[in-house]
Write an enzyme that holds these catalytic residues in place. Structure first.
Site, PDB file in Angstrom:
ATOM      1  CE  LYS A  75      -4.332   0.845   0.966  1.00 58.78           C
ATOM      2  NZ  LYS A  75      -5.682   0.373  -0.112  1.00 58.78           N
ATOM      3  N   GLY A 173     -20.602   6.381   6.198  1.00 56.74           N
ATOM      4  CA  GLY A 173     -19.639   6.600   4.726  1.00 56.74           C
ATOM      5  C   GLY A 173     -20.458   6.395   3.422  1.00 56.74           C
ATOM      6  N   GLY A 175     -20.134   6.952   0.511  1.00 54.66           N
ATOM      7  CA  GLY A 175     -19.145   6.871  -0.536  1.00 54.66           C
ATOM      8  C   GLY A 175     -18.752   6.498  -1.374  1.00 54.66           C
TER       9      GLY A 175
HETATM   10  P1  NAD Z   1     -14.875   7.338  -0.233  1.00 51.75           P
HETATM   11  O1  NAD Z   1     -14.333   8.780  -0.443  1.00 51.75           O
HETATM   12  O2  NAD Z   1     -15.442   7.625  -2.090  1.00 51.75           O
HETATM   13  O3  NAD Z   1     -16.625   7.456   0.053  1.00 51.75           O
HETATM   14  C1  NAD Z   1     -16.320   8.270   1.998  1.00 51.75           C
HETATM   15  C2  NAD Z   1     -17.620   8.413   2.163  1.00 51.75           C
HETATM   16  O4  NAD Z   1     -17.346   8.433   3.642  1.00 51.75           O
HETATM   17  C3  NAD Z   1     -17.253   9.540   1.805  1.00 51.75           C
HETATM   18  O5  NAD Z   1     -18.959  10.316   1.154  1.00 51.75           O
HETATM   19  C4  NAD Z   1     -16.469  10.720   3.499  1.00 51.75           C
HETATM   20  O6  NAD Z   1     -18.360  12.287   3.480  1.00 51.75           O
HETATM   21  C5  NAD Z   1     -17.499   9.733   3.986  1.00 51.75           C
HETATM   22  N1  NAD Z   1     -16.865   9.970   5.511  1.00 51.75           N
HETATM   23  C6  NAD Z   1     -15.478  10.118   5.532  1.00 51.75           C
HETATM   24  N2  NAD Z   1     -15.709  10.811   6.617  1.00 51.75           N
HETATM   25  C7  NAD Z   1     -16.386  10.057   7.447  1.00 51.75           C
HETATM   26  C8  NAD Z   1     -17.482   9.984   9.035  1.00 51.75           C
HETATM   27  N3  NAD Z   1     -16.310  10.518  10.201  1.00 51.75           N
HETATM   28  N4  NAD Z   1     -18.549   9.813   9.388  1.00 51.75           N
HETATM   29  C9  NAD Z   1     -19.844   9.539   8.199  1.00 51.75           C
HETATM   30  N5  NAD Z   1     -19.159   9.993   7.166  1.00 51.75           N
HETATM   31  C10 NAD Z   1     -17.396  10.103   6.837  1.00 51.75           C
HETATM   32  O7  NAD Z   1     -13.718   6.162  -0.750  1.00 51.75           O
HETATM   33  P2  NAD Z   1     -14.641   4.885  -0.662  1.00 51.75           P
HETATM   34  O8  NAD Z   1     -13.719   4.323  -2.046  1.00 51.75           O
HETATM   35  O9  NAD Z   1     -15.695   4.809  -0.985  1.00 51.75           O
HETATM   36  O10 NAD Z   1     -14.203   4.064   0.713  1.00 51.75           O
HETATM   37  C11 NAD Z   1     -13.728   3.573   1.163  1.00 51.75           C
HETATM   38  C12 NAD Z   1     -13.421   2.998   2.676  1.00 51.75           C
HETATM   39  O11 NAD Z   1     -13.455   1.912   1.833  1.00 51.75           O
HETATM   40  C13 NAD Z   1     -11.696   3.111   2.613  1.00 51.75           C
HETATM   41  O12 NAD Z   1     -11.825   2.721   3.761  1.00 51.75           O
HETATM   42  C14 NAD Z   1     -11.187   2.373   1.880  1.00 51.75           C
HETATM   43  O13 NAD Z   1     -10.319   1.649   2.098  1.00 51.75           O
HETATM   44  C15 NAD Z   1     -12.160   1.231   1.631  1.00 51.75           C
HETATM   45  N6  NAD Z   1     -12.199  -0.069   0.675  1.00 51.75           N
HETATM   46  C16 NAD Z   1     -12.441   1.009  -0.770  1.00 51.75           C
HETATM   47  C17 NAD Z   1     -12.685  -0.241  -1.939  1.00 51.75           C
HETATM   48  C18 NAD Z   1     -13.168   0.560  -3.403  1.00 51.75           C
HETATM   49  O14 NAD Z   1     -13.695  -0.297  -4.031  1.00 51.75           O
HETATM   50  N7  NAD Z   1     -13.207   1.923  -3.394  1.00 51.75           N
HETATM   51  C19 NAD Z   1     -12.329  -1.092  -1.313  1.00 51.75           C
HETATM   52  C20 NAD Z   1     -12.219  -1.856   0.117  1.00 51.75           C
HETATM   53  C21 NAD Z   1     -11.936  -1.253   0.590  1.00 51.75           C
END
Ligand code: NAD
Length: 379
Positions: A75, A173, A175
């Protein structure tokens, strides 16, 4: 916060990168490469630390092994605001600095995206998570990780006798991961009763307006407002009366001091390391089924690996379904049989695979060099 933990797996290398001209700091942690090169996201946040990157790299070692992929764990993190006016320069400079680390394949993570992967591809040619126009499988747009979470939920729900049709879901979250999970779970009849982002929590016992929340997500609008229902503080998401709670934001949000608020029957870990080990143990003692991150959220990695190895979108989705269905069943059965936490069961299985690979004699160096040269020539 935590110190980097070294053990018999790794990390085998930690690189600190710094460019005084821009300036920026970055870290690359290669945890273990016994099963193959490490494919892992580039996290871009203003507060990312080597410790966080090392923990995430270990998660990738286990995630790849548990998913049966011939990849290791690594990473990277760039300490910067993803909206920084010089972000393209920073990402391109970072790419050139890792050009010779051919045991690390960068991919998108929090703060980084497909456009940035295209910049990295131009600089060093070695990357996953490209835009569609460049032959990529846009895993966030397709919702690879959210789809995997829904497959996991199907299996885990059967285990605890919870019908997924009508199950009440709360997502912290909203996202890429959270919104896609909501979409795929709703296809199976689940009802989204709460969602949260940095601005707060939206809650309605009758179900939120999911299409409006998804539209707001796609258009960069206020998802909490769009979802309707009551507006509550951000932290209220953990205390929502629901069946399945999905943390899909940042690490360590569920700890010993706040796990007591959780009333869900299942914690389905969408984010990486969203709960501390102590919290997971306490939740299990209260009868909450915790499906650990590196099993539940492996959909994105499986799709990124499928892209890297030239597979189609349909093949990637099929692999996510087959893989996560099998893995979730296997770890939940192992956990029951041995009376251990699902995380422990998943780690036992992943660890055995990594240790087996480490016991194999290393391949002769000239052969690896010939293979790498062939890889470069073939593209
Ligand atoms: P993203 O940035 O698209 O979404 C994250 C969301 O979390 C955002 O909407 C943000 O506003 C919200 N957020 C941040 N802090 C917050 C809090 N304290 N309370 C509530 N909401 C909060 O990111 P993502 O790609 O959706 O990834 C989210 C998590 O999943 C991360 O931990 C990432 O490592 C993990 N992850 C992502 C993927 C992927 O395919 N994108 C795969 C495996 C794991």
């Amino acid at each position: 916060m935590n110190e980097i933990c070294y053990d018999n797996l790794g990390p085998v290398r930690i690189s600190h990168l710094y460019d005084p001209e821009i300036p920026f700091h970055a870290f690359v942690v290669i945890d273990n490469t016994a099963r193959g090169p490490s494919l892992g996201g580039v996290r871009i946040t203003h507060d990312v630390t080597p410790e966080e990157v090392a923990r995430l790299a270990r998660t990738m070692t286990f995630k790849s092994a548990a998913a049966g992929l011939y990849l290791g764990g690594g990473k990277s993190g760039i300490v910067a605001d993803p909206q920084h006016p010089r972000i393209e320069e920073i990402v391109r400079r970072f790419a050139r600095m890792i050009a010779r680390m051919d045991d690390y394949i960068p991919a998108p993570d929090m703060g980084s995206n497909e456009t940035m992967m295209a910049w990295i591809k131009e600089e060093i040619g070695r990357v996953a998570g490209l835009p569609e126009e460049l032959g990529g499988l846009p895993l966030d747009k397709l919702g690879a990780t959210g789809y995997g979470l829904s497959v996991c939920a199907e299996v885990a729900c059967q285990q605890i006798g919870l019908p997924l049709n009508g199950a009440r879901i709360a997502i912290q979250g909203f996202g890429n991961v959270g919104s896609a999970a909501a979409r795929f779970l709703a296809d199976q009849g689940a009802v989204l009763v709460a969602l949260s982002d940095r601005e707060g929590t939206a809650w309605s016992g009758q179900g939120l307006d999911l299409p409006a929340a998804l539209k707001a997500h796609d258009q960069g609008g206020d998802m909490v407002a769009a979802a309707g229902g009551d507006r509550l503080p951000q932290e209220a998401i953990f205390g929502i009366d629901c069946d399945i709670l999905i943390p899909a934001a940042t690490p360590d949000v569920i700890r010993a001091d706040n796990q007591g608020q959780i009333h869900a029957r299942m914690l389905l870990e969408g984010a990486n390391i969203p709960a501390t080990r102590e919290a997971e143990q306490l939740l299990a003692e209260r009868g909450v089924l915790v499906v650990p991150d590196f099993i539940a959220n492996a959909g994105g990695l499986i799709m990124a690996a499928a892209e890297y190895y030239g597979k189609t979108e349909q093949e990637a989705f099929d692999e996510i379904r087959t893989n996560l269905h099998h893995n979730t069943s296997e770890i939940l059965q192992h956990s029951r049989r041995e009376s251990i936490l699902p995380r422990q069961a998943a780690e036992d299985i992943a660890l055995a695979r990594v240790l087996e690979a480490m016991r194999r004699p290393p391949r002769p160096r000239p052969l690896r060099l010939i293979e790498q040269a062939a890889d470069r020539l073939l593209g």
